[in-house]
Enzyme design. Structure first.
Site, PDB file in Angstrom:
ATOM      1  N   GLY A  17       0.782  -1.325   0.008  1.00  0.00           N
ATOM      2  CA  GLY A  17       0.057   0.029   0.092  1.00  0.00           C
ATOM      3  C   GLY A  17       0.707   1.170   0.163  1.00  0.00           C
ATOM      4  N   ASP A  73       7.575   5.622   8.310  1.00  0.00           N
ATOM      5  CA  ASP A  73       7.226   5.046   9.289  1.00  0.00           C
ATOM      6  C   ASP A  73       5.653   5.641   9.710  1.00  0.00           C
ATOM      7  OD1 ASP A  73       7.447   2.674  11.158  1.00  0.00           O
ATOM      8  OD2 ASP A  73       7.026   4.268  12.530  1.00  0.00           O
TER       9      ASP A  73
HETATM   10  P1  IMP Z   1       4.870   0.746   9.641  1.00  0.00           P
HETATM   11  O1  IMP Z   1       5.077   1.925   9.442  1.00  0.00           O
HETATM   12  O2  IMP Z   1       5.445  -0.231   8.940  1.00  0.00           O
HETATM   13  O3  IMP Z   1       5.360   0.311  11.150  1.00  0.00           O
HETATM   14  O4  IMP Z   1       3.383   0.315   9.701  1.00  0.00           O
HETATM   15  C1  IMP Z   1       2.268   1.417   9.527  1.00  0.00           C
HETATM   16  C2  IMP Z   1       1.076   0.790   9.753  1.00  0.00           C
HETATM   17  O5  IMP Z   1       0.267   1.819  10.030  1.00  0.00           O
HETATM   18  C3  IMP Z   1       0.626  -0.016   8.284  1.00  0.00           C
HETATM   19  O6  IMP Z   1       0.750  -1.241   8.296  1.00  0.00           O
HETATM   20  C4  IMP Z   1      -0.882   0.197   8.391  1.00  0.00           C
HETATM   21  O7  IMP Z   1      -1.397  -0.382   9.219  1.00  0.00           O
HETATM   22  C5  IMP Z   1      -1.055   1.628   9.214  1.00  0.00           C
HETATM   23  N1  IMP Z   1      -1.175   2.632   8.205  1.00  0.00           N
HETATM   24  C6  IMP Z   1      -0.032   3.591   7.867  1.00  0.00           C
HETATM   25  N2  IMP Z   1      -0.446   4.487   6.898  1.00  0.00           N
HETATM   26  C7  IMP Z   1      -1.728   4.310   6.544  1.00  0.00           C
HETATM   27  C8  IMP Z   1      -2.731   4.647   5.698  1.00  0.00           C
HETATM   28  O8  IMP Z   1      -2.657   5.519   4.788  1.00  0.00           O
HETATM   29  N3  IMP Z   1      -3.877   4.028   5.739  1.00  0.00           N
HETATM   30  C9  IMP Z   1      -4.094   2.898   6.465  1.00  0.00           C
HETATM   31  N4  IMP Z   1      -3.292   2.328   7.275  1.00  0.00           N
HETATM   32  C10 IMP Z   1      -2.044   2.977   7.430  1.00  0.00           C
END
Ligand code: IMP
Length: 197
Positions: A17, A73
Site C-alpha cells: 500500500g 514509518d
Molecule cells: P509501519 O510504518 O510499517 O510500522 O506500519 C504502519 C502501519 O500503519 C501500516 O501497516 C498500516 O497498518 C498503518 N497505516 C499507515 N499508513 C496508513 C494509511 O495511509 N492507511 C491505512 N493504514 C495506514
C-alpha cells in the site's frame, strides 16, 4: 531540488500500500525500486517514535542497496486510547490476526472508552514520518499528520490497513470509501512528502 536530481530511488518498505502511494507521489521520471526486487528484508523496528523508525529503515535500506532511499514509518493514533496503536499499528494487525480484526478491536475499545460519556471522543490522526537518505552524509526527515475520527463501523474496501475506519476531518467518508487518487493527495504521507520536496 535535491530530489529532482535523483535518477533512481529505493522505496524502503515491504508494505505494498505504501509502495503504491509513494510511487504515485514521486516524479514519473525517477526509476522506482522496491526491496522485493533486490531481495532485501526489513529491519526490526526498535524505535519508540515514528521518526526513529523511519530513519532506522532509511539507513538500513540505503546501507544494503547503496541507492538513495525513501522510507516511511506511519500509524494511526487514537486520542481516547492514549494515542494507540501508534508505532504499533502494523503489529496490532498481527496481534489480532489481521486488519479486519484489529479494526473491530479498535471500534470496540473506542466504544468502551466513550460509554456513559455525554461527549463522544472519537478523535484520531494518521502520522507519517518520511526520511530521504540521499547518501552517507545527507538525509532529510519530515512529518505529516492528518486529523479525523474513527468511524463506528468498517466502511469501504479501498486503500489498505486502517483506511476503512478513518474519517478525515471535514469529510463524511472513510479513506476506505474514497477513490485512491483522492486519498493519496490528502493523507499524512502526502503532507510529509510535500514538506520533503
Ligand atoms: P509501519 O510504518 O510499517 O510500522 O506500519 C504502519 C502501519 O500503519 C501500516 O501497516 C498500516 O497498518 C498503518 N497505516 C499507515 N499508513 C496508513 C494509511 O495511509 N492507511 C491505512 N493504514 C495506514
Amino acid at each position: 531540488s535535491e530530489m529532482k536530481k535523483l535518477t533512481k530511488i529505493l522505496i524502503g518498505t515491504h508494505n505494498k500500500g505504501k509502495i503504491k502511494e509513494i510511487s504515485y507521489l514521486l516524479n514519473k521520471k525517477i526509476k522506482k525500486i522496491s526491496p522485493f526486487q533486490l531481495n532485501i528484508d526489513s529491519p526490526v523496528e526498535t524505535g519508540k517514535t515514528f521518526k526513529s523508525n523511519s530513519e532506522l529503515k532509511a539507513k538500513y535500506f540505503f546501507k544494503k542497496s547503496k541507492i538513495a532511499t525513501i522510507s516511511d514509518d506511519s500509524g494511526l493514533c487514537i486520542e481516547c486510547l492514549g494515542n494507540k496503536p501508534g508505532v504499533y499499528s502494523a503489529r496490532w494487525a498481527k496481534k489480532y490476526g489481521n486488519f479486519k480484526q484489529a479494526m473491530l478491536k479498535i471500534i470496540h475499545l473506542v466504544k468502551n472508552k466513550n460509554k456513559n460519556k455525554k461527549k463522544q471522543n472519537t478523535k484520531a490522526k494518521f502520522v507519517c514520518s518520511l526520511t530521504l537518505h540521499i547518501n552517507a552524509k545527507k538525509k532529510y526527515n519530515t512529518t505529516g499528520i492528518i486529523y479525523g475520527n474513527i468511524s463506528d463501523k468498517i466502511l469501504g474496501k479501498n486503500g489498505f490497513g486502517y483506511d476503512p475506519i478513518f474519517i478525515p476531518a471535514g469529510l463524511n467518508l472513510t479513506f476506505g470509501q474514497m477513490e485512491n487518487s483522492e486519498k493519496v493527495l490528502m493523507d499524512h504521507r502526502y503532507l510529509a512528502f510535500k514538506k520533503l520536496k
